[in-house]
Write a protein that holds these residues in place. Structure first.
Motif, PDB file in Angstrom:
ATOM      1  N   ALA A   1      40.350  51.353  36.020  1.00 14.31           N
ATOM      2  CA  ALA A   1      41.089  50.095  35.928  1.00 14.31           C
ATOM      3  C   ALA A   1      42.387  50.363  35.187  1.00 14.31           C
ATOM      4  O   ALA A   1      42.370  50.951  34.105  1.00 14.31           O
ATOM      5  CB  ALA A   1      40.259  49.047  35.203  1.00 14.31           C
TER       6      ALA A   1
ATOM      7  N   ASP B   1      46.430  48.783  34.070  1.00 12.94           N
ATOM      8  CA  ASP B   1      47.345  47.648  33.994  1.00 12.94           C
ATOM      9  C   ASP B   1      48.571  47.951  34.861  1.00 12.94           C
ATOM     10  O   ASP B   1      48.734  49.055  35.390  1.00 12.94           O
ATOM     11  CB  ASP B   1      47.721  47.347  32.551  1.00 12.94           C
ATOM     12  CG  ASP B   1      48.418  48.499  31.844  1.00 12.94           C
ATOM     13  OD1 ASP B   1      49.000  49.390  32.513  1.00 12.94           O
ATOM     14  OD2 ASP B   1      48.390  48.528  30.616  1.00 12.94           O
TER      15      ASP B   1
ATOM     16  N   THR C   1      45.125  43.552  36.621  1.00 13.48           N
ATOM     17  CA  THR C   1      44.323  44.769  36.550  1.00 13.48           C
ATOM     18  C   THR C   1      44.190  45.286  37.973  1.00 13.48           C
ATOM     19  O   THR C   1      43.842  44.538  38.890  1.00 13.48           O
ATOM     20  CB  THR C   1      42.937  44.497  35.950  1.00 13.48           C
ATOM     21  OG1 THR C   1      43.111  43.968  34.635  1.00 13.48           O
ATOM     22  CG2 THR C   1      42.108  45.772  35.881  1.00 13.48           C
ATOM     23  N   HIS C   2      44.459  46.560  38.147  1.00 13.34           N
ATOM     24  CA  HIS C   2      44.435  47.218  39.448  1.00 13.34           C
ATOM     25  C   HIS C   2      43.391  48.326  39.364  1.00 13.34           C
ATOM     26  O   HIS C   2      43.095  48.824  38.273  1.00 13.34           O
ATOM     27  CB  HIS C   2      45.820  47.775  39.768  1.00 13.34           C
ATOM     28  CG  HIS C   2      46.920  46.813  39.435  1.00 13.34           C
ATOM     29  ND1 HIS C   2      47.268  45.756  40.246  1.00 13.34           N
ATOM     30  CD2 HIS C   2      47.723  46.724  38.344  1.00 13.34           C
ATOM     31  CE1 HIS C   2      48.242  45.073  39.681  1.00 13.34           C
ATOM     32  NE2 HIS C   2      48.536  45.641  38.518  1.00 13.34           N
ATOM     33  N   TYR C   3      42.840  48.722  40.506  1.00 11.65           N
ATOM     34  CA  TYR C   3      41.711  49.655  40.487  1.00 11.65           C
ATOM     35  C   TYR C   3      41.963  50.850  41.395  1.00 11.65           C
ATOM     36  O   TYR C   3      42.465  50.710  42.512  1.00 11.65           O
ATOM     37  CB  TYR C   3      40.441  48.938  40.938  1.00 11.65           C
ATOM     38  CG  TYR C   3      40.053  47.819  40.007  1.00 11.65           C
ATOM     39  CD1 TYR C   3      39.285  48.068  38.878  1.00 11.65           C
ATOM     40  CD2 TYR C   3      40.476  46.513  40.234  1.00 11.65           C
ATOM     41  CE1 TYR C   3      38.939  47.047  38.004  1.00 11.65           C
ATOM     42  CE2 TYR C   3      40.135  45.479  39.366  1.00 11.65           C
ATOM     43  CZ  TYR C   3      39.368  45.756  38.261  1.00 11.65           C
ATOM     44  OH  TYR C   3      39.032  44.750  37.393  1.00 11.65           O
TER      45      TYR C   3
END
Length: 132
Positions: free
Chosen positions: A13, A15, A49-51
């Motif tokens: 995860a 930012d 939040t990016h994954y």
């Protein structure tokens, strides 16, 4: 042997600032799977939040100076509240220190979204049919 090293089985995860740094690095190195950092700056949720979900190892055989990379599925949170999916090649030394997803529920939600949200290209075509 390094070629037999398995793909990490962990979701990371990140930012938006970290995602932009990873994309800018991939862009500078001219890695195969990357997005234009300007596109992300314009559309990624500032507090999102990016994954990253590693899928396979990638190597640039014509560029031996570049170490092999992890080709990751990338789930991007947009400023509109939507999500899109893309791909991002990440060097292992950049991937390893990123924070891991430790919640099973969060990991399942990421997997679900990866299979159900539009790709960056599909989203761009929907938003501006002449662009993509």
């Amino acid at each position: 042997m390094i070629s037999e090293q398995p793909v990490p089985r962990e979701v990371k995860a990140v930012d938006t600032a970290s995602l932009l740094a990873l994309e800018e690095r991939a862009y500078e190195l001219r890695l195969n799977s990357r997005l234009d950092p300007a596109l992300l700056r314009a559309h990624a949720a500032p507090g999102g939040t990016h994954y990253l979900w590693p899928a396979l190892w990638n190597s640039l055989s014509h560029r031996p100076d570049i170490p092999r990379q992890l080709r990751c599925e990338l789930l991007i949170a947009l400023g509109t509240g939507e999500h899109v999916v893309g791909r991002l090649d990440v060097l292992p030394d950049d991937f390893a220190p990123l924070p891991r997803v430790t919640s099973r529920a969060e990991g399942r939600e990421v997997a679900r979204l990866l299979g159900h949200v539009p790709s960056v290209r599909e989203w761009l075509l929907r938003e501006d049919p002449g662009r993509a």
